[in-house]
Design a protein around this motif. Structure first.
Motif, PDB file in Angstrom:
ATOM      1  N   TRP A  24       0.780  -1.241   0.064  1.00 31.82           N
ATOM      2  CA  TRP A  24      -0.281  -0.119   0.470  1.00 31.82           C
ATOM      3  C   TRP A  24       0.966   0.979  -0.102  1.00 31.82           C
ATOM      4  CZ3 TRP A  24      -4.532  -0.566   3.885  1.00 31.82           C
ATOM      5  CH2 TRP A  24      -5.685  -1.588   4.209  1.00 31.82           C
ATOM      6  N   SER A  25       0.690   2.357  -0.780  1.00 34.22           N
ATOM      7  CA  SER A  25       0.909   3.410  -0.903  1.00 34.22           C
ATOM      8  C   SER A  25       0.540   4.540   0.113  1.00 34.22           C
ATOM      9  CB  SER A  25       0.773   4.615  -1.966  1.00 34.22           C
ATOM     10  OG  SER A  25      -0.286   4.340  -1.990  1.00 34.22           O
ATOM     11  N   GLN A  26       1.027   5.333   0.369  1.00 29.33           N
ATOM     12  CA  GLN A  26       0.852   5.846   1.727  1.00 29.33           C
ATOM     13  C   GLN A  26      -0.796   6.746   1.551  1.00 29.33           C
ATOM     14  OE1 GLN A  26       3.373   9.046   2.218  1.00 29.33           O
ATOM     15  NE2 GLN A  26       4.444   8.178   4.422  1.00 29.33           N
ATOM     16  N   GLN A  27      -0.903   7.115   0.119  1.00 25.69           N
ATOM     17  CA  GLN A  27      -2.262   7.137  -0.205  1.00 25.69           C
ATOM     18  C   GLN A  27      -3.463   6.316   0.085  1.00 25.69           C
ATOM     19  OE1 GLN A  27      -3.862  10.622  -0.960  1.00 25.69           O
ATOM     20  NE2 GLN A  27      -5.112   9.939  -0.921  1.00 25.69           N
ATOM     21  N   ASP A  28      -2.891   4.632  -0.267  1.00 20.79           N
ATOM     22  CA  ASP A  28      -3.672   3.728  -0.191  1.00 20.79           C
ATOM     23  C   ASP A  28      -4.513   3.938   1.509  1.00 20.79           C
ATOM     24  OD1 ASP A  28      -3.573   3.078  -3.025  1.00 20.79           O
ATOM     25  OD2 ASP A  28      -2.126   1.819  -2.088  1.00 20.79           O
ATOM     26  N   LEU A  29      -3.360   4.132   2.276  1.00 23.27           N
ATOM     27  CA  LEU A  29      -3.772   3.444   3.991  1.00 23.27           C
ATOM     28  C   LEU A  29      -4.377   4.715   4.329  1.00 23.27           C
ATOM     29  CD1 LEU A  29      -3.334   2.356   6.497  1.00 23.27           C
ATOM     30  CD2 LEU A  29      -1.066   3.302   7.033  1.00 23.27           C
ATOM     31  N   ALA A  30      -4.306   5.792   3.831  1.00 24.26           N
ATOM     32  CA  ALA A  30      -4.834   6.935   3.923  1.00 24.26           C
ATOM     33  C   ALA A  30      -6.504   6.925   4.117  1.00 24.26           C
ATOM     34  CB  ALA A  30      -4.490   8.198   3.606  1.00 24.26           C
ATOM     35  N   ARG A  31      -6.925   6.083   2.532  1.00 24.70           N
ATOM     36  CA  ARG A  31      -8.383   6.065   2.373  1.00 24.70           C
ATOM     37  C   ARG A  31      -8.732   4.995   2.809  1.00 24.70           C
ATOM     38  NH1 ARG A  31      -6.754   5.043  -2.479  1.00 24.70           N
ATOM     39  NH2 ARG A  31      -7.075   2.309  -2.715  1.00 24.70           N
ATOM     40  N   GLU A  32      -8.239   4.210   3.115  1.00 27.74           N
ATOM     41  CA  GLU A  32      -8.583   2.695   3.948  1.00 27.74           C
ATOM     42  C   GLU A  32      -9.055   2.865   5.462  1.00 27.74           C
ATOM     43  OE1 GLU A  32      -9.946   0.159   2.483  1.00 27.74           O
ATOM     44  OE2 GLU A  32      -9.039   0.098   1.054  1.00 27.74           O
ATOM     45  N   ALA A  33      -8.417   3.901   5.702  1.00 25.97           N
ATOM     46  CA  ALA A  33      -8.115   5.063   7.313  1.00 25.97           C
ATOM     47  C   ALA A  33      -8.982   5.710   7.323  1.00 25.97           C
ATOM     48  CB  ALA A  33      -6.512   4.828   7.763  1.00 25.97           C
ATOM     49  N   GLY A  34      -9.841   6.315   6.400  1.00 29.76           N
ATOM     50  CA  GLY A  34     -10.584   7.594   6.598  1.00 29.76           C
ATOM     51  C   GLY A  34      -9.374   8.838   7.235  1.00 29.76           C
ATOM     52  N   VAL A  35      -8.869   9.179   6.554  1.00 30.03           N
ATOM     53  CA  VAL A  35      -8.314  10.268   7.290  1.00 30.03           C
ATOM     54  C   VAL A  35      -6.809  10.810   6.050  1.00 30.03           C
ATOM     55  CG1 VAL A  35      -7.425   9.181   9.759  1.00 30.03           C
ATOM     56  CG2 VAL A  35      -5.835   8.783   7.640  1.00 30.03           C
ATOM     57  N   GLY A  36      -6.352  12.038   5.712  1.00 32.69           N
ATOM     58  CA  GLY A  36      -5.625  12.625   5.392  1.00 32.69           C
ATOM     59  C   GLY A  36      -3.888  11.922   5.267  1.00 32.69           C
ATOM     60  N   ARG A  85      -2.709  11.966  17.746  1.00 30.78           N
ATOM     61  CA  ARG A  85      -3.696  11.496  18.474  1.00 30.78           C
ATOM     62  C   ARG A  85      -4.265  10.811  19.073  1.00 30.78           C
ATOM     63  NH1 ARG A  85      -8.646  14.654  16.667  1.00 30.78           N
ATOM     64  NH2 ARG A  85      -7.931  13.936  14.916  1.00 30.78           N
ATOM     65  N   ARG A  86      -3.993  10.076  20.269  1.00 32.25           N
ATOM     66  CA  ARG A  86      -4.288   8.648  19.828  1.00 32.25           C
ATOM     67  C   ARG A  86      -5.846   7.600  19.278  1.00 32.25           C
ATOM     68  NH1 ARG A  86      -3.336   4.128  23.412  1.00 32.25           N
ATOM     69  NH2 ARG A  86      -4.679   3.074  24.512  1.00 32.25           N
ATOM     70  N   ALA A  87      -6.838   8.581  19.002  1.00 32.82           N
ATOM     71  CA  ALA A  87      -7.577   7.822  18.033  1.00 32.82           C
ATOM     72  C   ALA A  87      -7.147   7.962  17.292  1.00 32.82           C
ATOM     73  CB  ALA A  87      -9.091   8.835  18.015  1.00 32.82           C
ATOM     74  N   THR A  88      -6.088   8.745  16.477  1.00 28.42           N
ATOM     75  CA  THR A  88      -5.818   8.196  15.257  1.00 28.42           C
ATOM     76  C   THR A  88      -5.217   6.900  14.655  1.00 28.42           C
ATOM     77  OG1 THR A  88      -5.728  10.964  14.050  1.00 28.42           O
ATOM     78  CG2 THR A  88      -4.131   9.228  13.472  1.00 28.42           C
ATOM     79  N   LEU A  89      -3.999   7.284  15.859  1.00 33.10           N
ATOM     80  CA  LEU A  89      -3.567   5.847  15.703  1.00 33.10           C
ATOM     81  C   LEU A  89      -4.168   4.226  16.244  1.00 33.10           C
ATOM     82  CD1 LEU A  89      -0.232   6.482  18.001  1.00 33.10           C
ATOM     83  CD2 LEU A  89      -1.102   6.790  16.096  1.00 33.10           C
ATOM     84  N   VAL A  90      -5.469   5.094  17.092  1.00 29.57           N
ATOM     85  CA  VAL A  90      -6.251   2.912  16.428  1.00 29.57           C
ATOM     86  C   VAL A  90      -6.863   3.363  15.490  1.00 29.57           C
ATOM     87  CG1 VAL A  90      -8.116   3.022  17.989  1.00 29.57           C
ATOM     88  CG2 VAL A  90      -6.495   3.649  19.081  1.00 29.57           C
ATOM     89  N   VAL A  91      -7.334   4.382  14.866  1.00 23.25           N
ATOM     90  CA  VAL A  91      -8.236   4.218  13.269  1.00 23.25           C
ATOM     91  C   VAL A  91      -6.801   3.081  12.416  1.00 23.25           C
ATOM     92  CG1 VAL A  91      -8.104   5.671  11.175  1.00 23.25           C
ATOM     93  CG2 VAL A  91      -9.774   5.632  13.939  1.00 23.25           C
ATOM     94  N   VAL A  92      -5.724   3.826  12.495  1.00 26.23           N
ATOM     95  CA  VAL A  92      -4.750   3.279  11.687  1.00 26.23           C
ATOM     96  C   VAL A  92      -4.074   2.067  12.044  1.00 26.23           C
ATOM     97  CG1 VAL A  92      -1.803   3.722  10.780  1.00 26.23           C
ATOM     98  CG2 VAL A  92      -3.687   5.217  10.981  1.00 26.23           C
ATOM     99  N   HIS A  97      -6.087  -0.529  13.594  1.00 22.78           N
ATOM    100  CA  HIS A  97      -6.927  -1.395  13.173  1.00 22.78           C
ATOM    101  C   HIS A  97      -7.668  -1.609  11.226  1.00 22.78           C
ATOM    102  CE1 HIS A  97      -9.235  -0.495  17.326  1.00 22.78           C
ATOM    103  NE2 HIS A  97      -8.318  -1.233  17.811  1.00 22.78           N
ATOM    104  N   THR A  98      -7.492  -0.474  10.870  1.00 22.11           N
ATOM    105  CA  THR A  98      -7.254  -0.729   9.488  1.00 22.11           C
ATOM    106  C   THR A  98      -6.366  -1.426   9.320  1.00 22.11           C
ATOM    107  OG1 THR A  98      -8.242   1.711   9.243  1.00 22.11           O
ATOM    108  CG2 THR A  98      -6.789   1.086   6.764  1.00 22.11           C
ATOM    109  N   LEU A  99      -4.519  -1.349   9.565  1.00 19.19           N
ATOM    110  CA  LEU A  99      -4.304  -2.397   8.907  1.00 19.19           C
ATOM    111  C   LEU A  99      -4.246  -3.830   9.742  1.00 19.19           C
ATOM    112  CD1 LEU A  99      -1.040   0.096   9.575  1.00 19.19           C
ATOM    113  CD2 LEU A  99      -1.852  -0.451   7.070  1.00 19.19           C
ATOM    114  N   GLU A 100      -5.045  -3.595  10.629  1.00 13.47           N
ATOM    115  CA  GLU A 100      -5.046  -5.346  11.303  1.00 13.47           C
ATOM    116  C   GLU A 100      -6.466  -6.248  10.018  1.00 13.47           C
ATOM    117  OE1 GLU A 100      -3.904  -4.900  16.297  1.00 13.47           O
ATOM    118  OE2 GLU A 100      -6.076  -4.508  14.790  1.00 13.47           O
ATOM    119  N   ARG A 101      -7.147  -4.849  10.510  1.00 16.58           N
ATOM    120  CA  ARG A 101      -8.684  -6.140   9.126  1.00 16.58           C
ATOM    121  C   ARG A 101      -8.297  -5.720   8.205  1.00 16.58           C
ATOM    122  NH1 ARG A 101     -11.143  -1.224  10.487  1.00 16.58           N
ATOM    123  NH2 ARG A 101     -10.538   0.091   8.812  1.00 16.58           N
ATOM    124  N   ALA A 102      -6.749  -5.515   7.251  1.00 12.97           N
ATOM    125  CA  ALA A 102      -6.517  -5.902   5.910  1.00 12.97           C
ATOM    126  C   ALA A 102      -5.050  -7.148   6.214  1.00 12.97           C
ATOM    127  CB  ALA A 102      -5.538  -4.523   5.435  1.00 12.97           C
ATOM    128  N   GLY A 103      -5.279  -7.665   7.443  1.00 11.03           N
ATOM    129  CA  GLY A 103      -4.561  -8.385   7.105  1.00 11.03           C
ATOM    130  C   GLY A 103      -3.276  -8.762   8.243  1.00 11.03           C
TER     131      GLY A 103
END
Length: 82
Positions: free
Chosen positions: A16-28, A43-50, A52-58
């Motif tokens: 994944w590119s940084q853009q791919d991760l941003a899109r999947e996580a719903g962040v910039g 922010r802790r919430a941002t790290l949690v979202v990132v 969880h996104t990576l974990e959902r992807a496997g």
């Protein structure tokens, strides 16, 4: 939580590119750049979202267990047929 190096490594495993991760996580994409650069504490919430996104992807993020932090693909468990 998730280190800058773990974030970069997880993206690498997923190809994944940084853009791919941003899109999947719903962040910039700037947010992903900042997380990976480690120049400021997101922010802790941002790290949690990132994370969880990576974990959902496997990807499994390995916490420091005396051998250092790490990243690997999560084991796929298959049901046994009786």
């Amino acid at each position: 939580m998730i280190s800058p190096a773990q974030c970069r490594a997880a993206r690498g495993l997923l190809d994944w590119s940084q853009q791919d991760l941003a899109r999947e996580a719903g962040v910039g994409v700037v947010t992903i750049r900042q997380v990976e650069a480690g120049v400021n504490q997101p922010r802790r919430a941002t790290l949690v979202v990132v994370r969880h996104t990576l974990e959902r992807a496997g990807v499994e993020l390995i916490d420091d267990n005396g051998g250092g932090v790490g990243v690997r693909f999560r084991e796929v468990r298959r049901e046994r047929r009786a």
